[in-house]
Write a protein that holds these residues in place. Structure first.
Motif, short mmCIF file in Angstrom:
data_model
loop_
_atom_site.label_atom_id
_atom_site.label_comp_id
_atom_site.label_asym_id
_atom_site.label_seq_id
_atom_site.Cartn_x
_atom_site.Cartn_y
_atom_site.Cartn_z
N SER A 95 8.46 -8.88 -10.72
CA SER A 95 7.23 -9.33 -9.70
C SER A 95 6.25 -8.59 -9.91
CB SER A 95 8.01 -9.33 -8.19
OG SER A 95 7.94 -7.87 -7.89
N VAL A 96 5.18 -8.98 -9.41
CA VAL A 96 3.71 -8.40 -9.05
C VAL A 96 3.93 -7.43 -8.26
CG1 VAL A 96 1.35 -8.51 -8.32
CG2 VAL A 96 2.37 -10.26 -9.89
N ASP A 97 4.53 -7.54 -7.29
CA ASP A 97 4.77 -6.22 -6.11
C ASP A 97 5.54 -5.32 -6.91
OD1 ASP A 97 3.73 -7.81 -4.01
OD2 ASP A 97 5.58 -8.33 -3.26
N GLU A 98 6.64 -5.50 -7.65
CA GLU A 98 7.12 -4.31 -8.44
C GLU A 98 6.49 -3.54 -9.55
OE1 GLU A 98 11.07 -3.74 -11.08
OE2 GLU A 98 10.57 -5.70 -10.63
N LEU A 99 5.49 -4.35 -9.87
CA LEU A 99 4.44 -3.69 -11.26
C LEU A 99 3.43 -3.03 -10.41
CD1 LEU A 99 4.03 -6.88 -13.65
CD2 LEU A 99 5.24 -4.90 -14.02
N THR A 100 2.79 -3.45 -9.27
CA THR A 100 2.07 -2.65 -8.47
C THR A 100 2.44 -1.44 -7.83
OG1 THR A 100 2.14 -4.22 -6.73
CG2 THR A 100 0.38 -4.57 -8.39
N GLU A 101 3.62 -1.42 -7.41
CA GLU A 101 4.43 -0.37 -6.88
C GLU A 101 4.57 0.68 -7.77
OE1 GLU A 101 6.02 2.78 -4.88
OE2 GLU A 101 4.82 0.84 -3.95
N GLN A 102 5.03 0.34 -9.08
CA GLN A 102 5.07 1.16 -10.24
C GLN A 102 3.80 1.68 -10.55
OE1 GLN A 102 7.08 -1.59 -12.77
NE2 GLN A 102 9.21 -0.63 -12.40
N SER B 8 2.92 4.60 -8.02
CA SER B 8 3.80 5.85 -8.00
C SER B 8 3.40 6.36 -9.81
CB SER B 8 5.20 5.51 -8.11
OG SER B 8 5.72 4.74 -9.30
N GLN B 9 2.90 5.57 -10.74
CA GLN B 9 2.30 6.33 -12.07
C GLN B 9 1.40 7.11 -11.72
OE1 GLN B 9 0.46 3.70 -15.03
NE2 GLN B 9 2.46 4.35 -16.27
N LEU B 10 0.24 6.58 -10.81
CA LEU B 10 -0.85 7.51 -10.47
C LEU B 10 -0.58 8.82 -9.83
CD1 LEU B 10 -4.17 7.68 -10.54
CD2 LEU B 10 -4.15 6.51 -8.36
N GLU B 11 0.36 8.78 -9.08
CA GLU B 11 0.68 9.64 -8.33
C GLU B 11 1.45 11.06 -9.40
OE1 GLU B 11 -0.12 10.85 -5.19
OE2 GLU B 11 -1.11 8.77 -5.28
N ARG B 12 2.04 10.52 -10.16
CA ARG B 12 2.65 11.36 -11.51
C ARG B 12 1.44 11.77 -12.22
NH1 ARG B 12 5.74 8.55 -15.14
NH2 ARG B 12 5.35 6.65 -14.21
N ILE B 13 0.47 10.98 -12.46
CA ILE B 13 -0.61 11.46 -13.29
C ILE B 13 -1.29 12.48 -12.56
CG2 ILE B 13 -2.85 10.80 -14.14
CD1 ILE B 13 -1.87 7.91 -14.61
N LYS B 14 -1.51 12.67 -11.29
CA LYS B 14 -2.04 13.48 -10.54
C LYS B 14 -1.32 14.77 -10.35
CE LYS B 14 -4.54 10.43 -7.24
NZ LYS B 14 -4.33 10.09 -5.76
N GLN B 15 -0.27 14.60 -10.99
CA GLN B 15 0.83 15.96 -10.84
C GLN B 15 0.77 16.60 -12.40
OE1 GLN B 15 2.10 17.14 -8.04
NE2 GLN B 15 0.84 15.52 -7.15
N ILE B 16 0.13 15.98 -13.18
CA ILE B 16 0.00 16.57 -14.54
C ILE B 16 -0.71 18.19 -14.47
CG2 ILE B 16 -0.81 16.44 -17.01
CD1 ILE B 16 -0.99 13.42 -16.59
N PRO B 17 -0.08 19.06 -15.16
CA PRO B 17 -0.67 20.56 -14.86
C PRO B 17 -1.86 20.64 -15.65
CG PRO B 17 1.61 20.46 -15.70
CD PRO B 17 1.20 19.12 -15.62
N GLU B 18 -2.82 21.25 -15.05
CA GLU B 18 -4.00 21.39 -15.75
C GLU B 18 -4.30 21.78 -17.23
OE1 GLU B 18 -8.55 23.85 -14.98
OE2 GLU B 18 -6.94 23.26 -13.25
#
Length: 151
Positions: free
Chosen positions: A87-94, A97-107
């Motif tokens: 579903s689109v809701d599932e894709l947009t939630e993913q 959460s992906q953006l949050e993981r991207i923000k956690q990438i070590p410098e």
């Protein structure tokens, strides 16, 4: 430099999410004349491509199902979909959460050399910048599709 890349990625991601919010199922799954895919496909494609570029999908990540590569990978199209389409809701939630993981990438990761040049990128940071550009490209495509669909 990594803060700038992450900031750009966040900006691009928010623009993409604003384009896809508040659309109905008909709009999400319509394929207007002159376009190769649907808005739902673009959402899944951005998610899948980011996951491939940044997290080694499908080999090195467990955050999205492996069959997304067949649904949303380069050269795929909704006309060939069979089985379970998220579903689109599932894709947009993913995507969120992906953006949050991207923000956690070590410098320090941003300076790492890639094993081989990918799309002209030689470092991981350059690949993140390409992924942000790619998402922005699809933001424009979705915007154009919405204009055609809302005529």
């Amino acid at each position: 430099m990594s803060n700038l890349i992450i900031s750009q990625f966040g900006f691009t991601h928010n623009a993409f999410m604003n384009e896809v919010k508040d659309l109905n199922e008909k709009q999400l799954d319509a394929q207007p004349e002159g376009f190769n895919n649907t808005i739902r496909w673009h959402i899944g494609h951005v998610l899948t491509t980011n996951e491939q570029f940044l997290f080694g999908f499908p080999d090195n990540t467990e955050y999205i199902p492996e069959h997304y590569k067949n649904l949303f990978g380069y050269g795929s199209k909704p006309a060939n979909w069979t089985g379970d389409v998220p579903s689109v809701d599932e894709l947009t939630e993913q995507l969120s959460s992906q953006l949050e993981r991207i923000k956690q990438i070590p410098e320090e990761k941003f300076a790492e050399k890639l094993p081989e040049t990918m799309l002209g990128a030689e470092t991981y940071g350059e690949l993140v910048a390409i992924a942000a550009f790619h998402e922005g490209n699809h933001t424009g495509r979705v915007n154009a599709m919405k204009k055609v669909l809302n005529k």
